[in-house]
Design an enzyme around this catalytic site. Structure first.
Site, PDB file in Angstrom:
ATOM      1  N   HIS A 227      12.264  -2.499  -2.504  1.00  0.00           N
ATOM      2  CA  HIS A 227      11.611  -2.787  -3.731  1.00  0.00           C
ATOM      3  C   HIS A 227      12.157  -3.922  -4.581  1.00  0.00           C
ATOM      4  CE1 HIS A 227       8.979  -1.696  -6.922  1.00  0.00           C
ATOM      5  NE2 HIS A 227      10.075  -1.769  -7.848  1.00  0.00           N
TER       6      HIS A 227
ATOM      7  N   ASP B 103       8.011   4.809  -4.223  1.00  0.00           N
ATOM      8  CA  ASP B 103       9.441   4.177  -4.969  1.00  0.00           C
ATOM      9  C   ASP B 103      10.287   5.422  -4.941  1.00  0.00           C
ATOM     10  OD1 ASP B 103       8.157   1.652  -4.231  1.00  0.00           O
ATOM     11  OD2 ASP B 103       7.748   1.651  -6.542  1.00  0.00           O
TER      12      ASP B 103
ATOM     13  N   ARG C 204       0.807  -1.240  -0.059  1.00  0.00           N
ATOM     14  CA  ARG C 204       0.034  -0.045  -0.052  1.00  0.00           C
ATOM     15  C   ARG C 204       0.997   1.138  -0.068  1.00  0.00           C
ATOM     16  NH1 ARG C 204      -5.022  -1.036   0.206  1.00  0.00           N
ATOM     17  NH2 ARG C 204      -5.715  -3.123   0.967  1.00  0.00           N
ATOM     18  N   ILE C 205       0.425   2.412  -0.545  1.00  0.00           N
ATOM     19  CA  ILE C 205       1.162   3.414  -0.678  1.00  0.00           C
ATOM     20  C   ILE C 205       0.870   4.388   0.488  1.00  0.00           C
ATOM     21  CG2 ILE C 205       1.423   5.774  -2.089  1.00  0.00           C
ATOM     22  CD1 ILE C 205       0.913   3.822  -4.690  1.00  0.00           C
ATOM     23  N   LEU C 206       1.655   4.956   1.362  1.00  0.00           N
ATOM     24  CA  LEU C 206       1.515   5.595   2.420  1.00  0.00           C
ATOM     25  C   LEU C 206       1.090   6.873   2.174  1.00  0.00           C
ATOM     26  CD1 LEU C 206       3.723   3.819   4.607  1.00  0.00           C
ATOM     27  CD2 LEU C 206       1.573   3.656   4.863  1.00  0.00           C
TER      28      LEU C 206
ATOM     29  N   GLU D 163      17.392  -9.501  -1.571  1.00  0.00           N
ATOM     30  CA  GLU D 163      16.521  -8.932  -0.471  1.00  0.00           C
ATOM     31  C   GLU D 163      16.759  -9.174   0.986  1.00  0.00           C
ATOM     32  OE1 GLU D 163      12.428  -8.090  -1.255  1.00  0.00           O
ATOM     33  OE2 GLU D 163      12.553  -8.438  -3.379  1.00  0.00           O
TER      34      GLU D 163
HETATM   35  C1  GAR Z   1       9.456  -8.533  -1.904  1.00  0.00           C
HETATM   36  O1  GAR Z   1       9.854  -9.035  -3.252  1.00  0.00           O
HETATM   37  C2  GAR Z   1       9.314  -7.071  -1.788  1.00  0.00           C
HETATM   38  O2  GAR Z   1      10.601  -6.623  -2.456  1.00  0.00           O
HETATM   39  C3  GAR Z   1       8.120  -6.797  -2.508  1.00  0.00           C
HETATM   40  O3  GAR Z   1       7.239  -7.488  -2.135  1.00  0.00           O
HETATM   41  C4  GAR Z   1       8.114  -8.730  -1.764  1.00  0.00           C
HETATM   42  C5  GAR Z   1       7.432  -9.467  -0.495  1.00  0.00           C
HETATM   43  O4  GAR Z   1       7.914 -10.475  -0.173  1.00  0.00           O
HETATM   44  N1  GAR Z   1       7.665  -5.471  -2.184  1.00  0.00           N
HETATM   45  C6  GAR Z   1       7.094  -4.617  -3.067  1.00  0.00           C
HETATM   46  O5  GAR Z   1       7.046  -4.842  -4.290  1.00  0.00           O
HETATM   47  C7  GAR Z   1       6.615  -3.381  -2.692  1.00  0.00           C
HETATM   48  N2  GAR Z   1       6.484  -2.267  -3.629  1.00  0.00           N
HETATM   49  P1  GAR Z   1       7.756 -11.312   1.301  1.00  0.00           P
HETATM   50  O6  GAR Z   1       6.050 -10.928   1.587  1.00  0.00           O
HETATM   51  O7  GAR Z   1       7.989 -12.641   1.084  1.00  0.00           O
HETATM   52  O8  GAR Z   1       8.424 -10.932   2.169  1.00  0.00           O
END
Ligand code: GAR
Length: 204
Positions: free
Chosen positions: A111, A147, A93-95, A176
């Site tokens: 991201h 972002d 969600r966008i804050l 990540e």
């Molecule tokens: C991750 O790849 C994160 O970078 C992305 O959601 C995934 C969450 O994975 N976030 C976004 O896209 C934010 N815009 P997870 O639930 O296994 O941590």
């Protein structure tokens, strides 16, 4: 020195959250997570928090009329848990400016692409459609844009000819799980100096 108190916000499976929980358990990250919040019920992130003995609350977006009242719900949980750094870990969600001001300079996001390219909710799909040869992930401070805040750490991975969103996503996710705990530890150590768009990593 008082420990940094993290509030982690998630929307789904919570593997980024798990990497933070594990880094704390392994002594690589000197912080505590006081609460995990989700915007949806019954997601894996809540179960991961529960398993680690961390307070976890669903602030169900569907139960709030507008975004501001939903965000007030999040902020009141974060404040009740004494959170000093908000960590967005797959929070989809966008804050609003209201939330960002409440924790100004104290919100991080990860991201799954090399920002400023491929922001938004479908990074891997967009990367594959465009045909770039390298992708990766970005940890950044959150500002009022999407972002768009100052970049703390990035890691790159190759994009292979036969990649699908799943195979590319898994390769990016591995990175990540390395850079997010690292970025938070740099913050904890007071080593991130923000100068406009630039985040300098300084020695202590
Ligand atoms: C991750 O790849 C994160 O970078 C992305 O959601 C995934 C969450 O994975 N976030 C976004 O896209 C934010 N815009 P997870 O639930 O296994 O941590």
């Amino acid at each position: 020195m008082a420990k940094e108190v993290l509030g982690v916000l998630c929307s789904g499976r919570g593997t980024d959250l798990q990497s933070i929980i594990d880094a704390i358990a392994e002594g690589k990250l000197d912080a505590e997570i006081s609460v995990v919040l989700t915007d949806k019920p019954d997601v894996m992130a809540l179960k991961r928090a529960e398993k680690a003995g961390i307070r976890n609350v669903c602030v169900n977006r569907k139960e709030y009329g507008d975004r501001e009242s939903f965000e007030r719900g999040l902020v009141s949980e974060l404040k009740a848990s004494g959170v000093t750094l908000v960590v967005l870990a797959g929070f989809m969600r966008i804050l609003s400016p209201y939330f960002v001001h409440e924790y100004s300079g104290r919100i991080m996001n990860i991201h799954p692409a090399l920002l400023p390219s491929f922001g938004g909710a479908h990074a891997h799909r967009d990367v594959l459609a465009y045909g770039v040869k390298v992708s990766g992930c970005t940890v950044h401070f959150v500002d009022e844009g999407m972002d768009s805040g100052p970049i703390i750490l990035q890691a790159a991975v190759p994009v292979l000819d036969d990649d699908t969103e799943e195979t590319l996503g898994a390769r990016v996710l591995e990175q990540e799980h390395i850079i997010y705990p690292k970025a938070i530890q740099l913050y904890v150590e007071g080593r991130l100096k923000v100068e406009g768009r630039h985040v300098r990593i300084v020695d202590r």
